[in-house]
Design an enzyme around this catalytic site. Sequence first.
Site, mmCIF file in Angstrom:
data_model
loop_
_atom_site.group_PDB
_atom_site.id
_atom_site.type_symbol
_atom_site.label_atom_id
_atom_site.label_comp_id
_atom_site.label_asym_id
_atom_site.label_seq_id
_atom_site.Cartn_x
_atom_site.Cartn_y
_atom_site.Cartn_z
ATOM 1 N N GLU A 1 0.869 -1.132 0.015
ATOM 2 C CA GLU A 1 0.190 0.270 0.177
ATOM 3 C C GLU A 1 0.819 0.708 -0.204
ATOM 4 O O GLU A 1 1.582 1.143 0.576
ATOM 5 C CB GLU A 1 -1.235 0.022 1.017
ATOM 6 C CG GLU A 1 -1.915 -1.074 1.279
ATOM 7 C CD GLU A 1 -2.960 -0.894 2.370
ATOM 8 O OE1 GLU A 1 -3.802 -1.695 2.148
ATOM 9 O OE2 GLU A 1 -2.427 -0.568 3.430
ATOM 10 N N CYS B 1 3.764 8.862 1.360
ATOM 11 C CA CYS B 1 4.077 7.381 2.207
ATOM 12 C C CYS B 1 4.099 6.708 1.168
ATOM 13 O O CYS B 1 3.319 5.431 0.579
ATOM 14 C CB CYS B 1 2.826 7.617 3.574
ATOM 15 S SG CYS B 1 3.478 6.022 4.467
ATOM 16 N N CYS C 1 6.245 -6.851 7.392
ATOM 17 C CA CYS C 1 7.466 -5.933 8.029
ATOM 18 C C CYS C 1 7.685 -7.425 8.597
ATOM 19 O O CYS C 1 6.763 -8.445 9.231
ATOM 20 C CB CYS C 1 7.023 -4.932 9.238
ATOM 21 S SG CYS C 1 8.030 -4.087 9.778
ATOM 22 N N CYS D 1 6.479 -4.389 15.377
ATOM 23 C CA CYS D 1 6.362 -3.460 17.374
ATOM 24 C C CYS D 1 4.211 -3.478 17.257
ATOM 25 O O CYS D 1 3.597 -4.068 16.135
ATOM 26 C CB CYS D 1 5.939 -1.784 16.648
ATOM 27 S SG CYS D 1 7.704 -1.792 15.882
ATOM 28 N N CYS E 1 1.472 -1.637 15.851
ATOM 29 C CA CYS E 1 1.115 -0.941 14.561
ATOM 30 C C CYS E 1 0.450 -2.422 13.659
ATOM 31 O O CYS E 1 0.755 -3.116 13.616
ATOM 32 C CB CYS E 1 3.078 -1.626 13.815
ATOM 33 S SG CYS E 1 2.694 -0.926 12.015
ATOM 34 N N CYS F 1 -1.087 6.944 10.151
ATOM 35 C CA CYS F 1 0.288 6.037 10.512
ATOM 36 C C CYS F 1 0.103 5.014 11.299
ATOM 37 O O CYS F 1 -1.121 4.873 11.991
ATOM 38 C CB CYS F 1 0.938 7.138 11.437
ATOM 39 S SG CYS F 1 2.578 6.586 12.450
#
Length: 398
Positions: free
Chosen positions: A121, A134, A141, A145, A148, A373
Amino acid sequence: MTMTEASGVLEKTAIETYVPPAKPSLVGLSREELAERLGEIGVAERQRKMRVQQLWHWMYVRGAQTFADMTNVSKDMRAELEQHFTVDRPEVVAEQISNDGTRKWLLRLPGDSAGRAHEVECVYIPETDRGTLCVSSQVGCTLNCSFCHTGTQRLVRNLTAGEIAGQVMVARDRLGDWIDRETPNGNRLVTNVVMMGMGEPLYNFDAVRDALLIVSDNEGIGISRRRITLSTSGVVPNIARTGDEIGVMLAISLHAVRDELRNELVPLNKKYPIKELLDACRAYPGSSNSRRITFEYVMLKGVNDSLDDAKLLVKLLKGIPAKINLIPFNPWPGTKYECSDWDQIEKFSEYVFNAGYSSPVRTPRGRDILAACGQLKSETEKLSARERQALRAMAMTD
């Protein structure tokens, strides 16, 4: 294979191998690599520099999507290029537009040896004085985290330089932001790039570097390095390399001021704890009061938002040219965290500001399309029934 730090110990994690398409795209190659490709198809050495300049201009200044668009390249040369290469960028398979004008694109990439396509994305955030794109660096990933959404998706593979630079090109395609199109030169819609999408950029350093050098090239896409920000969770060995080899602005996903809490929020901290990370920031090449390092700090209710946290944050950053970007937590389906109360965010921000640091509170953008975010997650990662129910509830309360 890649290496994950989630447990504080290096562990091997299998990732899928990128398989280039039968006709590879020239997007993302350096000038030297372009010259090599031209040599491979028989272009005489004395002609290569001129041909590279032509291709560079058509790809990165005019945004040509086919060789047929390159009108000052001979017909025979265009046919030869068409036989062996493309100028393809990632394919847009879905576009969502938020109530606030934020756009999120789901992009399909070449797949693996089993023919499975991959998706990432990319988000465009328009503001009155700028337009920020962005960009993602990995499919998924590896950092896990805990706050997230992207971190709940496993790492599939790294993006190539062409797939990273290609996201900027896709945005210009969709927005009509190339020279000789709707937007005149000097009045760009995409003015800033942030490497804050899916993935950890410094675990894909070479491709990110090569892509950002193309994006910042004055004879190409031409976005100033001062308008490009690379965000890392703290891959310390590559922080100095970022300053030396890329020269863009640096952002650190800090989010906690004590190692025991940061170990939970950002597990990479077990490998590179706060002191080691901040020492690398103090030594970051080119940092100054005019080129400050941004420290990102997501505001989590009752977790990291006390005035004691604010005081320790100011103490830790002493001697670093810095600004602190406070991020109201953006909820996602299934999360255990809540956003700090607004009064508490203001108290935190006021203390940091009075200590001499800029402490803007980032306005949440694109929440209704999960583009804010920490919310990015490939559509290939299907939501569970519980997550879908939570998403509907979020939409009703926003």
